[in-house]
Design a protein around this motif. Structure first.
Motif: not given
Length: 430
Positions: A405-426
């Motif tokens: 829950k702690t991690a998700f709170k901060h991941v949401r600031k970046i955006g889960i979609t952004n995180l996934i798409m950045d990972g795929l593009r990387g």
């Protein structure tokens, strides 16, 4: 000297130019190397690390003789915010095995050693002279104009750095694009060897490489670096030129802030600045590689844009050595045929294509675009990771929150979609 014709003239006394001159002279060619600095290495700036594999082929066991500083046996990578740092620390004996080892070096010392080797092989070296132009006849490069003299050669090798005006003059490349180069600023800070050992957990002769992403470059494309030497530390920052126009801080201010960071300041405390330098660094990867061959001319090293920055490692010196070796082989073949045309010298490009150098540049060709188009790597993600770990490790007496829950709170600031798409593009970029 004006009436003498050389087999080869090399412009630039850095690693690429000196190695090319050495290999040609060793085979009996009449070689002249022209360096605009007062000595080889006086104008050369790098973070200070050479991977040994390419130089080992030319000088076996070179580290036993060459003025290397420390063998790199510890790799560190940090995501840094204004007040925190999250670090991956990797130590392995495998990093120190001959042939796959790496060493910190001071270029002003190391390059002079290479120049001495070249002179022993028969290279004529003139320093303190700038090459103003190339001699052109019917579209062919026939030598250089330097210090008011015309010096002729069958072939000219351009090893004059990333901002090669000579290659530009003859149309081998155009103007550098701002997103293809970074500005680097570096200091060498003197400290006793035993202090370095204690602060970096090193043994005598062993050292660390440490790369930083985040605030060192102002949250923009670039980062910081630190290498341990025998009795000094080489440290600095690099910032992509295209990003600097929007930066609120100058490069010197960014470097000073980096030095004052709570992670860095204790490491350099009590040190004395003995060197300060700045330099343009090739960052464009395969896209910035110019035309490498013309009639009577080849381009090597930084002048050819040969540098690979994959975030966790920065390579340039080993590529310089390999490009010099490939160029020398092409020139030797051209001399045997007495044909210095572009068609003949294209053996250089074939040699490069058969080496790891071009294969690695092709492998990482999309990476510069990925980093350029993903600024979150340098601002959002360092802050996100620091915030997650801050919530995990700071104990204040308040009821604990589940780690996910702690991690998700901060991941949401970046955006889960952004995180996934950045990972795929990387992943796709490599």
């Amino acid at each position: 000297m004006a009436e003498e014709k050389f087999d080869a003239i090399i412009v630039g006394g850095g690693i690429a130019g000196t190695i090319a001159s050495y290999l040609l002279a060793k085979e009996g060619l009449e070689v002249l190397l022209v360096e605009r600095g007062n000595f080889a290495g006086s104008k050369n700036v790098s973070g200070g690390r050479i991977y040994s594999h390419s130089l080992e082929k030319i000088f076996p066991n070179f580290a036993q003789e060459a003025p290397v500083e420390r063998k790199i046996v510890r790799e560190k990578i940090s995501l840094m915010t204004e007040s925190s740092s999250v670090t991956l620390d990797f130590y392995s004996d495998a990093l120190g095995k001959q042939g796959s080892d790496a060493y910190s070096v001071l270029r002003s010392v190391f390059d002079q050693w290479l120049a001495e080797k070249a002179e022993e092989a028969g290279v004529q070296i003139i320093t303190g002279i700038r090459v103003d132009d190339l001699i052109m006849r019917d579209g062919k490069v026939c030598g250089v104009i330097a210090g008011g003299d015309e010096l002729e050669a069958n072939v000219t090798i351009l090893a004059d750095g990333v901002n090669s005006t000579l290659a530009q003059k003859i149309g081998l490349r155009g103007e550098l694009a701002p997103n293809q180069v970074s500005v680097g600023a570096k200091e060498v800070i003197e400290l006793p060897g035993n202090v370095i050992n204690d602060r970096f957990n090193c043994r005598d002769g062993e050292g660390s490489s440490w790369l930083f992403a985040g605030v060192p470059s102002g949250g923009r494309i670039g980062g910081g670096f630190l290498y341990t030497n025998k009795e000094s530390i080489s440290m600095g920052i690099v910032c992509t030129l295209s990003d600097l126009v929007n930066s609120e801080k100058t490069v010197p201010q960014l470097l000073e802030d980096f030095k004052q960071h709570p992670i860095i300041e204790p490491l350099i405390k009590g040190g004395k600045i003995v060197e300060y330098s700045g330099h343009l660094v090739p960052e464009g990867g395969l896209e910035m590689v110019p035309k490498l061959v013309g009639d009577g001319v080849l381009v090597v090293g930084d002048a050819a844009g040969f540098c690979i920055n994959v975030g966790y490692a920065v390579r340039g010196m080993d590529l310089a050595v390999t490009s010099a070796e490939c160029a020398a082989k092409a020139v030797l073949a051209a001399k045997e045929e007495q044909d210095y045309s572009e068609a003949s010298l294209n053996a250089y490009r074939a040699n490069l294509d058969g080496s790891y150098l071009m294969k690695d540049l092709h492998l990482f060709k999309k990476l510069p675009h990925f980093m350029e188009n993903t600024p979150r790597i340098f601002n959002g993600y360092p802050q996100m990771v620091a915030d997650i770990l801050n919530d995990m490790f700071v104990v204040s007496g308040q009821p604990a929150t589940p780690p996910m829950k702690t991690a998700f709170k901060h991941v949401r600031k970046i955006g889960i979609t952004n995180l996934i798409m950045d990972g795929l593009r990387g992943a796709r970029s490599i």
